[in-house]
Design a protein around this motif. Sequence first.
Motif, PDB file in Angstrom:
ATOM      1  N   UNK A 181       0.840  -1.205   0.000  1.00  0.00           N
ATOM      2  CA  UNK A 181       0.000   0.000   0.000  1.00  0.00           C
ATOM      3  C   UNK A 181       0.872   1.252   0.000  1.00  0.00           C
ATOM      4  N   UNK A 182       1.793   1.344   0.953  1.00  0.00           N
ATOM      5  CA  UNK A 182       2.649   2.520   1.041  1.00  0.00           C
ATOM      6  C   UNK A 182       3.581   2.632  -0.161  1.00  0.00           C
ATOM      7  N   UNK A 183       4.062   1.500  -0.675  1.00  0.00           N
ATOM      8  CA  UNK A 183       4.967   1.555  -1.813  1.00  0.00           C
ATOM      9  C   UNK A 183       4.240   1.961  -3.083  1.00  0.00           C
ATOM     10  N   UNK A 184       3.022   1.455  -3.276  1.00  0.00           N
ATOM     11  CA  UNK A 184       2.266   1.790  -4.483  1.00  0.00           C
ATOM     12  C   UNK A 184       1.918   3.265  -4.539  1.00  0.00           C
ATOM     13  N   UNK A 214       6.589  -1.501 -12.138  1.00  0.00           N
ATOM     14  CA  UNK A 214       7.023  -0.427 -11.256  1.00  0.00           C
ATOM     15  C   UNK A 214       7.056  -0.863  -9.793  1.00  0.00           C
ATOM     16  N   UNK A 215       6.271  -1.861  -9.458  1.00  0.00           N
ATOM     17  CA  UNK A 215       6.196  -2.348  -8.081  1.00  0.00           C
ATOM     18  C   UNK A 215       7.188  -3.471  -7.802  1.00  0.00           C
ATOM     19  N   UNK A 216       8.056  -3.780  -8.763  1.00  0.00           N
ATOM     20  CA  UNK A 216       8.945  -4.941  -8.622  1.00  0.00           C
ATOM     21  C   UNK A 216       9.807  -4.905  -7.358  1.00  0.00           C
ATOM     22  N   UNK A 217      10.491  -3.784  -7.029  1.00  0.00           N
ATOM     23  CA  UNK A 217      11.307  -3.807  -5.795  1.00  0.00           C
ATOM     24  C   UNK A 217      10.483  -4.073  -4.543  1.00  0.00           C
ATOM     25  N   UNK A 218       9.350  -3.386  -4.399  1.00  0.00           N
ATOM     26  CA  UNK A 218       8.501  -3.629  -3.243  1.00  0.00           C
ATOM     27  C   UNK A 218       7.921  -5.025  -3.251  1.00  0.00           C
ATOM     28  N   UNK A 219       7.626  -5.540  -4.442  1.00  0.00           N
ATOM     29  CA  UNK A 219       7.068  -6.885  -4.566  1.00  0.00           C
ATOM     30  C   UNK A 219       8.080  -7.928  -4.092  1.00  0.00           C
ATOM     31  N   UNK A 220       9.338  -7.750  -4.454  1.00  0.00           N
ATOM     32  CA  UNK A 220      10.369  -8.690  -4.030  1.00  0.00           C
ATOM     33  C   UNK A 220      10.578  -8.604  -2.520  1.00  0.00           C
ATOM     34  N   UNK A 297      13.700  -1.957  -2.133  1.00  0.00           N
ATOM     35  CA  UNK A 297      12.311  -1.950  -1.721  1.00  0.00           C
ATOM     36  C   UNK A 297      12.128  -1.380  -0.335  1.00  0.00           C
ATOM     37  N   UNK A 298      13.063  -1.669   0.595  1.00  0.00           N
ATOM     38  CA  UNK A 298      12.946  -1.134   1.933  1.00  0.00           C
ATOM     39  C   UNK A 298      13.167   0.365   1.956  1.00  0.00           C
TER      40      UNK A 298
END
Length: 305
Positions: A181-184, A214-220, A297-298
């Motif tokens: 949520x926060x990353x998106x 675009x969400x790949x880093x947060x997804x990983x 991602x962090x």
Amino acid sequence: MTATPTVRAAARRPGRPPLKHTARQPRRRSAVLTVVTGVMLVYAILPLAWLFISATKTQEDLLGTFGLWFGGEFALVDNIADTFTYQDGIFGRWVLNTVIYVVVGAGGATLLAALAGYGLAKFDFRGRRAVFAVVLGGIAVPPTALAVPTFLLFAKMGLTDTPWAVIIPSLVSPFGLYLMWTYSTEAVPNEILESARCDGAGEFRIFFKLALPLLAPGLVTVLLFNLVAAWNNFFMPLIMLKNADLYPLTLGLYSWNRQANTVGGDVVFDLVITGSLLTIIPLTVAFLMLQRYWQSGLAAGSVKQ
């Protein structure tokens, strides 16, 4: 190049403090920081070293020699072979069960967290704040507090002692949903979404074709958290499963270790330690391969542009 009057005047001032470090003048090393880092490194490496050294020993050397040094016989290969052949090769079955629980549970939890987090970040609807409060509440509640209600619910549905009793609870990840949520919110620009909608793209196509890359880093990052949680899952399988053929690695190794406390049970501490060593290898490989995505991602969203 001639120095400016201001620089020359500052240089002539008596007692002028030395210039601070710049990009070309790196900060001096801190002895305290070096010592603390070394202590933390030893603290992290020492258990792994003990585990590897112990996995190379026979049962007799394991109980009769110093823990942080090798025994008289290097038995790692024999221990690995015995681990996979003991009790008709049930360890391999536990490995397969764990892989299934991780792929379906952790993978499904990551996908659901991405879908839900993206939807909550990019769509405005009634009750959005209530959902946010529920998600935060889900993060605050420890999983052990939900274990008994979950068991009673699954028992009523007839799902205990089945793989679904382990997989379905793993699909719910409030913390992963909150991260996505926060990353998106910052990673997916609203302008791109509006342009795609103007071109006639549907919402699912926008998500999978535009938003997901675009969400790949947060997804990983979320995937790694869910992977570790599913791989190390112990308490939920402990109360849900009775059939040893459905055990994950954590519960299977626990059952081997508990044999030493039963009358007439086999003492297989060497196999338990060897199995534990084999269990941590996939997690270590996953972290090494996905480390750069995990770190990015962090850090995402920590700096306001």
